[in-house]
Design a protein around this motif. Structure first.
Motif, PDB file in Angstrom:
ATOM      1  N   PRO A  81       0.711  -1.274   0.001  1.00  0.00           N
ATOM      2  CA  PRO A  81       0.075   0.124   0.243  1.00  0.00           C
ATOM      3  C   PRO A  81       0.808   1.369  -0.016  1.00  0.00           C
ATOM      4  O   PRO A  81       0.282   2.333  -0.659  1.00  0.00           O
ATOM      5  CB  PRO A  81      -0.762  -0.119   1.351  1.00  0.00           C
ATOM      6  N   ILE A  82       1.902   1.300   0.359  1.00  0.00           N
ATOM      7  CA  ILE A  82       3.075   2.461   0.669  1.00  0.00           C
ATOM      8  C   ILE A  82       3.317   2.664  -0.707  1.00  0.00           C
ATOM      9  O   ILE A  82       3.419   3.840  -1.262  1.00  0.00           O
ATOM     10  CB  ILE A  82       4.153   2.024   1.497  1.00  0.00           C
ATOM     11  N   VAL A  83       3.661   1.604  -1.519  1.00  0.00           N
ATOM     12  CA  VAL A  83       4.145   1.691  -3.022  1.00  0.00           C
ATOM     13  C   VAL A  83       3.162   2.421  -3.911  1.00  0.00           C
ATOM     14  O   VAL A  83       3.240   3.309  -4.720  1.00  0.00           O
ATOM     15  CB  VAL A  83       4.623   0.517  -3.423  1.00  0.00           C
ATOM     16  N   VAL A  84       1.918   1.690  -3.845  1.00  0.00           N
ATOM     17  CA  VAL A  84       0.701   2.267  -4.480  1.00  0.00           C
ATOM     18  C   VAL A  84       0.422   3.799  -4.309  1.00  0.00           C
ATOM     19  O   VAL A  84       0.399   4.508  -5.001  1.00  0.00           O
ATOM     20  CB  VAL A  84      -0.489   1.584  -4.181  1.00  0.00           C
ATOM     21  N   GLY A  85       0.468   4.195  -2.937  1.00  0.00           N
ATOM     22  CA  GLY A  85       0.446   5.598  -2.581  1.00  0.00           C
ATOM     23  C   GLY A  85       1.515   6.544  -3.119  1.00  0.00           C
ATOM     24  O   GLY A  85       1.246   7.443  -3.518  1.00  0.00           O
ATOM     25  N   MET A  86       2.859   6.047  -3.000  1.00  0.00           N
ATOM     26  CA  MET A  86       3.932   6.665  -3.404  1.00  0.00           C
ATOM     27  C   MET A  86       3.800   6.842  -5.059  1.00  0.00           C
ATOM     28  O   MET A  86       3.739   8.060  -5.558  1.00  0.00           O
ATOM     29  CB  MET A  86       5.091   6.153  -3.346  1.00  0.00           C
ATOM     30  N   ALA A  87       3.395   5.987  -5.579  1.00  0.00           N
ATOM     31  CA  ALA A  87       3.212   5.973  -7.096  1.00  0.00           C
ATOM     32  C   ALA A  87       2.269   7.048  -7.694  1.00  0.00           C
ATOM     33  O   ALA A  87       2.401   7.630  -8.623  1.00  0.00           O
ATOM     34  CB  ALA A  87       3.046   4.393  -7.719  1.00  0.00           C
ATOM     35  N   MET A  88       1.045   6.671  -6.907  1.00  0.00           N
ATOM     36  CA  MET A  88      -0.072   7.555  -7.299  1.00  0.00           C
ATOM     37  C   MET A  88       0.234   9.023  -7.022  1.00  0.00           C
ATOM     38  O   MET A  88      -0.083  10.025  -7.808  1.00  0.00           O
ATOM     39  CB  MET A  88      -1.160   7.090  -6.601  1.00  0.00           C
TER      40      MET A  88
END
Length: 141
Positions: free
Chosen positions: A103-110
């Protein structure tokens, strides 16, 4: 540029230190995918673009290939952070929780995309994480 021999030597040093009880903390060593990771980083990771590396508990190679000095990686391992290596100055983050990085990666990428950045977030996970619902949900984004 690091070679497979460089990466293997680093892991051998960590293993030797662990076996001599110089590292009284958990460590997760890698082996067998050195050339694939070297090739991946050479072809895809662009620090000048602002790329991030997000990884989990087998992250020594990722840190080294992202440009973290080996002395810094070793110091963090000796301090008990082998499975949670994080170096914000080199845009490397990790989590020892299975699926915790997703979820951290998804938030960072978005967030990067919404800000107009061309930076990428390269996420490395293992087999156990790839079998979770969190993995499949994250890939939908």
């Amino acid at each position: 540029m690091l070679t497979p021999a460089d990466l293997l030597a680093f892991e051998a040093d960590v293993a030797d230190r662990f076996n001599r009880a110089e590292i009284p903390y958990p460590v997760h060593l890698s082996g067998g995918n050195e050339q694939q990771l070297i090739d991946y980083f050479a072809a895809n990771h662009d620090p000048a673009r602002g790329d991030w590396i997000a990884t989990q508990w087998r992250s020594h190679y990722h840190c080294l290939l992202a440009g973290v000095p080996s002395a810094d990686v070793l110091a963090a391992i000796l301090a008990g952070r082998s499975i949670t290596l994080t170096f914000p100055d080199h845009r490397v983050i990790s989590s020892a929780i299975v699926g915790g990085i997703l979820p951290i990666v998804v938030g960072m990428a978005m967030g990067l995309r919404r800000s107009g950045s061309q930076a990428l977030v390269h996420c490395f996970v293992g087999d156990m994480t790839a079998m979770t619902g969190a993995y499949h949900e994250a890939t939908q984004y």
